[in-house]
Write an enzyme that holds these catalytic residues in place. Structure first.
Site, PDB file in Angstrom:
ATOM      1  N   HIS A 191      -0.129   4.528  -0.086  1.00  0.00           N
ATOM      2  CA  HIS A 191      -0.791   5.787   0.286  1.00  0.00           C
ATOM      3  C   HIS A 191      -0.014   6.517   1.383  1.00  0.00           C
ATOM      4  O   HIS A 191      -0.066   6.133   2.545  1.00  0.00           O
ATOM      5  CB  HIS A 191      -2.222   5.512   0.742  1.00  0.00           C
ATOM      6  CG  HIS A 191      -3.088   5.022  -0.366  1.00  0.00           C
ATOM      7  ND1 HIS A 191      -3.183   3.677  -0.681  1.00  0.00           N
ATOM      8  CD2 HIS A 191      -3.867   5.682  -1.247  1.00  0.00           C
ATOM      9  CE1 HIS A 191      -4.009   3.549  -1.722  1.00  0.00           C
ATOM     10  NE2 HIS A 191      -4.433   4.745  -2.073  1.00  0.00           N
ATOM     11  N   ASP A 232       0.857  -1.187   0.000  1.00  0.00           N
ATOM     12  CA  ASP A 232       0.000   0.000   0.000  1.00  0.00           C
ATOM     13  C   ASP A 232       0.890   1.233   0.000  1.00  0.00           C
ATOM     14  O   ASP A 232       1.716   1.417   0.886  1.00  0.00           O
ATOM     15  CB  ASP A 232      -0.875  -0.044   1.272  1.00  0.00           C
ATOM     16  CG  ASP A 232      -2.001   0.968   1.249  1.00  0.00           C
ATOM     17  OD1 ASP A 232      -1.927   1.919   0.452  1.00  0.00           O
ATOM     18  OD2 ASP A 232      -2.950   0.789   2.031  1.00  0.00           O
TER      19      ASP A 232
END
Lengths: 446, 136
Positions: B16, B14
């Site tokens: 982000h 991930d």
């Protein structure tokens, strides 16, 4: 005229290099068998005799020496988590020119203590915990080390909150306090430990090993200094030293991600990094090369049969002083050196991994990116005695077979044909400009 | 008083990064000693950092919907690594699609997380909970 004698007491050979510092000139070089078991001066005197045959009598104004004789600088390293403090401690020790004879993570147990006592290291480096972080492990390890039936200095470079307690626990031992090697997660702080290791080496280890006062540093530290000096002039570089027992790789490069969008993971690595592969060497550790590369790959490279390789490798490991004479032996040595270089550079260089995420492709780098390194320096007997250095060097480069390994893409090759790298590392502490000039003038392009 | 120590990061594959930076600043501002591991952090990296820093809590973010897979087994690994009882929070878009939050919370609590937060949770909520759980 300012004549300087630079001596490298190796485990097998004592090498001498004579320079005229005022003229930045290499006067001569020679070597003879090391005689550390009797009196190191014997080996040195015969090397000097050889030297004078080339140069005639020289009066030296100054003598400096480095040493990897008597086992080199042998260290045991203790950390907490293998990828964090134990790794930081390893990088510091290797950077100081040490040979790591024992590496321990987490809490030491009774068996470890017996093992460490038997190893009799020159120095033990005790680390663990970030500043203000874990105390339990390093305190436990200090407790068990306090009673170890062996006399060696201990460097404590862990969680600063534990310093006071540890000095109490280790008050009957020779203990040196130092700044934490990893003050916070993924922050590396190895220079203070490197400096302290150097100081302890000067202060007591040289005498303990029966070496002379002229010895100022371990040989690998001198080589690292020389490669740093050279890199300050010609830019990032990698140096390769394939020996009989170990293979050392040096990289002088920042190694940070050089493309945008690359995410760096793990402990950052030092600008001047040295790794030692204790299981990769041309003679004593020849089996390690076969284990790492596989007998069939070595057979293919040397154009021998697998049986021939197995038989010859066994012979080499039992006859560690044998030099290749037949074509068959030369071919095998070439293949062994190639695989030693490949294995050691793969372990030294960082990696780039491609990961597919829901938001697209992501690139994750760990370790140093050496793809932009433009120079490889080759040193060490195995690499200097062959005429196939160029072919050997390709095994240190980026390869489509190992695309994840961030090894140099395209390089110029420099060959330390007179074996002066360590000597110039020594000289660099005294006369850096001269050392650089001599280095540049006496390395040949491969 | 010594600051309470947190290990913070975005788990799994991930990338982000924005929310992670906001949380780092919010927790630091609130007086915590934060070790921020950034994005793409594995369970093992969280645990290694928590061991070295003797962390009081591990704060896991997940924004891309695979949190449930990424977080599975983390409590057990903490137990095995000597981090028994360490406080663990998880928050973000931690599951795929629209699911009733009560179910999601229940599943993550069963996995050993002490606090579970859905999308849109303000950092203050977690800060308050940390103060309560860490007795500060």
């Amino acid at each position: 005229m300012e004549n300087i004698l630079l001596i490298d007491y190796g485990s097998t050979f004592t090498k001498v290099v004579a320079v005229d510092a005022s003229e930045s000139k290499l006067l001569g070089f020679a070597s003879a068998y090391t005689t550390v078991d009797t009196d190191v001066c014997e080996g040195l005197n015969s090397a000097l005799g050889e030297l004078e045959k080339q140069t005639g009598k020289i009066d030296f104004h100054k003598r400096m020496a480095c040493s990897s004789a008597a086992g080199g600088l042998r260290m045991v390293v203790c950390g907490l988590v293998p990828e964090l403090t134990a790794k930081a401690a390893t990088l510091a020790s290797m950077g100081a020119g040490a040979k790591i004879v024992g590496l321990y993570s987490y809490e030491l147990i009774e068996e470890d203590i017996t093992e460490i006592a038997a190893k009799k290291p020159d120095i033990l480096l005790l680390t663990g915990g970030t500043d203000g972080g874990n105390k339990k492990c390093i305190l436990h390890n200090a407790e068990v080390l306090a009673g170890i039936p062996a006399d060696f200095p201990i460097i404590v470079a862990g969680n600063r909150s534990t310093k006071h307690d540890i000095m109490q626990i280790l008050k009957n031992r020779r203990t040196y306090l130092c700044d934490n090697v990893m003050p916070s997660v993924e922050t590396l702080n190895i220079e203070p430990v490197k400096q302290l290791i150097r100081d302890i080496f000067l202060e007591r280890i040289i005498h303990a090993k029966g070496l002379t006062d002229e010895v100022t540093m371990p040989t690998p530290a001198a080589v690292l200094a020389a490669t740093e000096l050279l890199a300050s002039d010609i830019g990032d570089l990698m140096a390769i030293d394939v020996g009989g027992a170990t293979t050392d790789i040096y990289s002088i490069a920042d190694g940070a991600p050089n493309k945008s969008g690359v995410i760096y993971k793990g402990l950052p690595e030092p600008y001047a990094k040295r790794t030692v592969e204790g299981d990769i060497g041309m003679r004593y550790s020849v089996h390690g090369i076969v284990e790492a590369a596989g007998a069939s790959k070595i057979a293919k490279l040397s154009e021998l049969t697998k049986e021939q390789v197995t038989r010859q490798v066994q012979y080499l490991s039992e006859h560690t002083d044998s030099l290749p004479t037949s074509n068959e032996q030369k071919a095998l040595d070439f293949a062994l050196a190639a695989m030693a270089i490949e294995t050691a550079t793969l372990r030294h260089a960082g990696t780039l991994e491609e990961i597919f995420t829901t938001s697209g492709r992501a690139l994750v780098q760990t370790g140093k990116d050496l793809t932009e390194v433009k120079t490889i320096v080759m040193t060490g007997g195995a690499l200097l005695k062959t005429d196939k250095q160029k072919e050997l060097a390709t095994h240190a480069l980026y390869s489509d077979m190992q695309p994840q390994s961030l090894r140099p893409m395209k390089v110029n090759l420099l060959i330390d044909k007179y074996y002066i790298l360590a000597a110039m590392g020594l000289l660099c502490g005294y006369a850096p400009t001269t050392a650089l000039e001599i280095l540049k003038a006496n390395m040949t392009k491969g | 008083m010594e600051k309470k120590k947190l290990v913070l990061g975005v788990i799994g594959a991930d990338v982000h990064a924005v929310g992670n930076k906001i949380l780092y600043h919010a927790f630091t501002e609130a007086g915590f000693d934060v070790t921020n591991l950034g994005v793409m952090v594995s369970q093992e990296e969280f645990i290694a950092a928590a061991i070295e820093t003797a962390a009081d809590a591990i704060i896991v973010s997940s924004l891309y919907g695979h949190g449930e897979l990424d977080c599975r087994g983390m409590r057990e690994k903490c137990d095995e690594s000597g981090l028994e009882g360490i406080l663990m929070y998880v928050g973000g878009n931690i599951v795929v699609g629209k699911q009733p939050f009560e179910d999601v919370e229940k599943r993550f609590k069963a996995m050993g997380f002490d606090r579970v937060y859905g999308p849109g949770t303000a950092p203050e909520t977690a800060i308050e909970a940390l103060r309560e759980d860490l007795g500060k």
